[in-house]
Scaffold this motif. Structure first.
Motif, PDB file in Angstrom:
ATOM      1  N   LEU A   1       9.328 -11.911 -12.057  1.00 21.87           N
ATOM      2  CA  LEU A   1       7.890 -12.210 -11.943  1.00 21.87           C
ATOM      3  C   LEU A   1       7.443 -12.408 -10.485  1.00 21.87           C
ATOM      4  N   THR A   2       8.388 -12.729  -9.613  1.00 19.89           N
ATOM      5  CA  THR A   2       7.986 -12.954  -8.215  1.00 19.89           C
ATOM      6  C   THR A   2       7.478 -11.682  -7.553  1.00 19.89           C
ATOM      7  N   LYS A   3       7.781 -10.537  -8.139  1.00 19.65           N
ATOM      8  CA  LYS A   3       7.336  -9.307  -7.467  1.00 19.65           C
ATOM      9  C   LYS A   3       5.819  -9.136  -7.553  1.00 19.65           C
TER      10      LYS A   3
ATOM     11  N   VAL B   1       0.002  -5.563  -6.581  1.00 21.87           N
ATOM     12  CA  VAL B   1      -0.484  -6.775  -5.910  1.00 21.87           C
ATOM     13  C   VAL B   1      -1.861  -7.134  -6.463  1.00 21.87           C
ATOM     14  N   PHE B   2      -1.976  -8.328  -7.045  1.00 25.89           N
ATOM     15  CA  PHE B   2      -3.254  -8.712  -7.643  1.00 25.89           C
ATOM     16  C   PHE B   2      -4.323  -8.960  -6.586  1.00 25.89           C
ATOM     17  N   GLY B   3      -5.569  -8.610  -6.936  1.00 22.58           N
ATOM     18  CA  GLY B   3      -6.687  -8.805  -6.018  1.00 22.58           C
ATOM     19  C   GLY B   3      -7.102  -7.517  -5.343  1.00 22.58           C
ATOM     20  N   ILE B   4      -6.423  -6.419  -5.687  1.00 22.35           N
ATOM     21  CA  ILE B   4      -6.744  -5.119  -5.075  1.00 22.35           C
ATOM     22  C   ILE B   4      -7.318  -4.184  -6.136  1.00 22.35           C
ATOM     23  N   GLN B   5      -8.527  -3.710  -5.886  1.00 24.08           N
ATOM     24  CA  GLN B   5      -9.160  -2.767  -6.813  1.00 24.08           C
ATOM     25  C   GLN B   5      -8.579  -1.368  -6.607  1.00 24.08           C
TER      26      GLN B   5
ATOM     27  N   ARG C   1      -2.336 -13.327   2.983  1.00 25.56           N
ATOM     28  CA  ARG C   1      -1.055 -14.048   2.995  1.00 25.56           C
ATOM     29  C   ARG C   1      -0.073 -13.419   2.010  1.00 25.56           C
ATOM     30  N   ASN C   2      -0.568 -13.096   0.808  1.00 28.88           N
ATOM     31  CA  ASN C   2       0.317 -12.520  -0.214  1.00 28.88           C
ATOM     32  C   ASN C   2       0.900 -11.193   0.241  1.00 28.88           C
ATOM     33  N   ILE C   3       0.055 -10.374   0.851  1.00 27.23           N
ATOM     34  CA  ILE C   3       0.542  -9.066   1.314  1.00 27.23           C
ATOM     35  C   ILE C   3       1.599  -9.266   2.398  1.00 27.23           C
ATOM     36  N   LYS C   4       1.333 -10.194   3.311  1.00 25.66           N
ATOM     37  CA  LYS C   4       2.319 -10.463   4.376  1.00 25.66           C
ATOM     38  C   LYS C   4       3.634 -10.932   3.764  1.00 25.66           C
ATOM     39  N   TYR C   5       3.527 -11.774   2.729  1.00 26.16           N
ATOM     40  CA  TYR C   5       4.722 -12.309   2.093  1.00 26.16           C
ATOM     41  C   TYR C   5       5.500 -11.208   1.359  1.00 26.16           C
TER      42      TYR C   5
ATOM     43  N   GLU D   1       5.711   4.312   2.964  1.00 23.73           N
ATOM     44  CA  GLU D   1       6.308   4.548   1.652  1.00 23.73           C
ATOM     45  C   GLU D   1       6.432   3.268   0.829  1.00 23.73           C
ATOM     46  N   VAL D   2       6.877   2.197   1.479  1.00 23.97           N
ATOM     47  CA  VAL D   2       7.043   0.942   0.740  1.00 23.97           C
ATOM     48  C   VAL D   2       5.679   0.404   0.287  1.00 23.97           C
ATOM     49  N   LEU D   3       4.694   0.487   1.149  1.00 21.60           N
ATOM     50  CA  LEU D   3       3.361   0.014   0.776  1.00 21.60           C
ATOM     51  C   LEU D   3       2.802   0.808  -0.404  1.00 21.60           C
ATOM     52  N   MET D   4       2.958   2.128  -0.346  1.00 20.50           N
ATOM     53  CA  MET D   4       2.433   2.954  -1.445  1.00 20.50           C
ATOM     54  C   MET D   4       3.127   2.616  -2.760  1.00 20.50           C
ATOM     55  N   GLU D   5       4.397   2.249  -2.674  1.00 16.66           N
ATOM     56  CA  GLU D   5       5.135   1.947  -3.894  1.00 16.66           C
ATOM     57  C   GLU D   5       4.760   0.581  -4.474  1.00 16.66           C
ATOM     58  N   LYS D   6       4.588  -0.410  -3.582  1.00 18.52           N
ATOM     59  CA  LYS D   6       4.433  -1.780  -4.104  1.00 18.52           C
ATOM     60  C   LYS D   6       2.994  -2.288  -4.175  1.00 18.52           C
TER      61      LYS D   6
END
Ligand code: ATP
Ligand code: MG
Length: 402
Positions: free
Chosen positions: A231-233, A70-74, A29-33, A61-66
């Motif tokens: 902080l929302t990022k 994202v918490f929860g990703i090793q 859900r967080n990734i989708k958001y 490109e956007v995924l690699m940058e952000k």
């Protein structure tokens, strides 16, 4: 496009047995958001990893940058996909290694063959792919112990998956997987860092700010809004509750002795925060306090402040040095906002010599001579609520019409 998907390896959630499913759903859900601007992403969540399908270069490109925040990703890796035949695998391996063709590098091929019906054994695949690359690329040599590039080939039921990069994620747990708290957010350096650290543990936050116009300016409030927005990022919307605090601050100043001012102000702030917390169904309060940093943060002061509620008050920075806190603030992008020079409500009536060891009986004695409750109720009731990121605000404004 070479890369067809991004493979995500989970952080600590792999150890969470029973709750694992919820954690994974929350991460999805967080990734989708976070990436909602990219259109609808196709995400496949499995027990031990997640796949995000890539449809175009911009998404990549956007995924690699952000993704790194994202918490929860090793960790995560861009993945190339081809049919399960040796020729296709060799050609795709070549395309991936083409990216290093201007450098002299060492490599190794690591094979995982979960589809046991594939006619080649692990060792044969390793040899066929490694040999092919060595033959065609004079810049490559093999180092099995410490290679510059590890080319991973996975033979699964559906297809062959190839990758060469592992990028570290932010670790922690997906925001929202560990309940909700209320963060006391000033415009200072510490409290945004405290909020960030709680989010890293999977906690969703609402923020509360005490605002005392005209003693504190519109810009000081804007700064707090900017911090909440920043902080929302890290993966969720944040609501900011702005408490009109002037009336109470003046009342406190007029009724308790100067050396008690700070302690009583903090206690009343905590009482208000606790009421808001209860209303919004959060389980704990969070502050940016750090032991010994200022007069209000001695153990004696913290005890006096704590005494107004049984609600857990989480202080993730309690053992941090200021320099450590500043370093995190710089890394997460809040520092530049925090150092803008606007007054905080707590500094406006601060006496020259606040008590570092307030006696709780005396504090309670002075406070008992004034009926603060009515003022506290009014402050809670008259708060303004903002939602971040900003784009949500329009929706909030018109919510009553829907
Ligand atoms: P910060 O950098 O977070 O302001 P600080 O070291 O300046 O912290 P204080 O100003 O004493 O310390 O505040 C201690 C904590 O009290 C803050 O970290 C924050 O959680 C809370 N706080 C202080 N002022 C406000 C305010 N105006 N609104 C909301 N919370 C506040
Ligand atoms: Mg402060």
């Amino acid at each position: 496009m070479l890369w067809k998907e991004i493979l995500i390896r989970y952080g600590e959630l792999t150890t969470k047995g029973r709750n694992r499913k919820d954690f994974i759903q929350q991460l999805k859900r967080n990734i989708k958001y976070i990436f909602s601007d990219l259109g609808s992403l196709t995400i496949r969540a499995e027990r031990d990893r997640m796949h995000i399908e890539l449809n175009n270069e911009e998404q990549f490109e956007v995924l690699m940058e952000k993704l790194p925040r994202v918490f929860g990703i090793q960790s995560f890796s861009p993945v190339a996909i081809c049919e399960k035949d040796m020729g296709s695998i060799q050609q795709l391996a070549q395309k991936i290694m083409d990216r290093y063709k201007d450098q002299q590098i060492t490599f190794k091929v690591e094979v995982h063959r979960s589809d046991k019906s594939f006619p080649y054994q692990t060792y044969d695949i390793q040899k066929a792919v490694g040999g092919y690359l060595l033959k065609n690329n004079p810049n490559l040599s093999v180092d099995v112990k410490n290679p510059d590039v590890e080319l991973r080939v996975e033979i699964r039921k559906e297809a062959a998956y190839l990758m060469s990069e592992v990028i570290y994620g932010a670790g922690g747990m997906p925001v929202g997987s560990n309940g909700k708290t209320l963060l006391l957010l000033s415009g200072g350096i510490d409290s945004p860092v405290a909020g960030y650290l709680m989010m890293k543990r999977g906690v969703r936050i609402d923020a509360i700010h005490f605002y005392s116009p005209p003693y504190t300016s519109e810009q000081s409030l804007q700064k707090v809004k900017d911090l909440a927005n920043e902080l929302t990022k890290f993966g969720s919307t944040i609501r900011l509750h702005v408490i009109p605090f002037t009336e109470l601050q003046v009342l406190i100043k007029d009724t308790v002795p100067p050396e008690m001012l700070m302690t009583t102000t903090r206690r009343i702030m905590m009482k208000i925060a606790d009421k808001v917390r209860e209303e919004i169904g959060a389980l704990a309060l969070v502050t940016g306090e750090s032991l010994g940093q200022v007069a209000s943060q001695t153990l004696e002061s913290l005890t006096a402040i704590n005494a107004v509620t049984n609600t857990p008050i989480l202080r993730p920075l309690i053992s941090f040095d200021k320099l450590e806190i500043i370093k995190i603030a710089q890394q997460i992008g809040t520092y530049e906002i925090s150092i803008k020079p606007y007054e905080d409500c707590c500094t406006i009536f601060t006496p020259a010599n606040p008590k570092t060891k307030p006696k709780i009986e005396r504090v309670v004695h002075f406070e008992s001579q004034t009926d603060f409750d009515e003022y506290i109720e009014r402050a809670v009731k008259n708060r303004e609520i903002y939602t971040f990121p900003e784009k949500q605000q329009t929706a909030d404004k018109f919510k009553h019409l829907l």
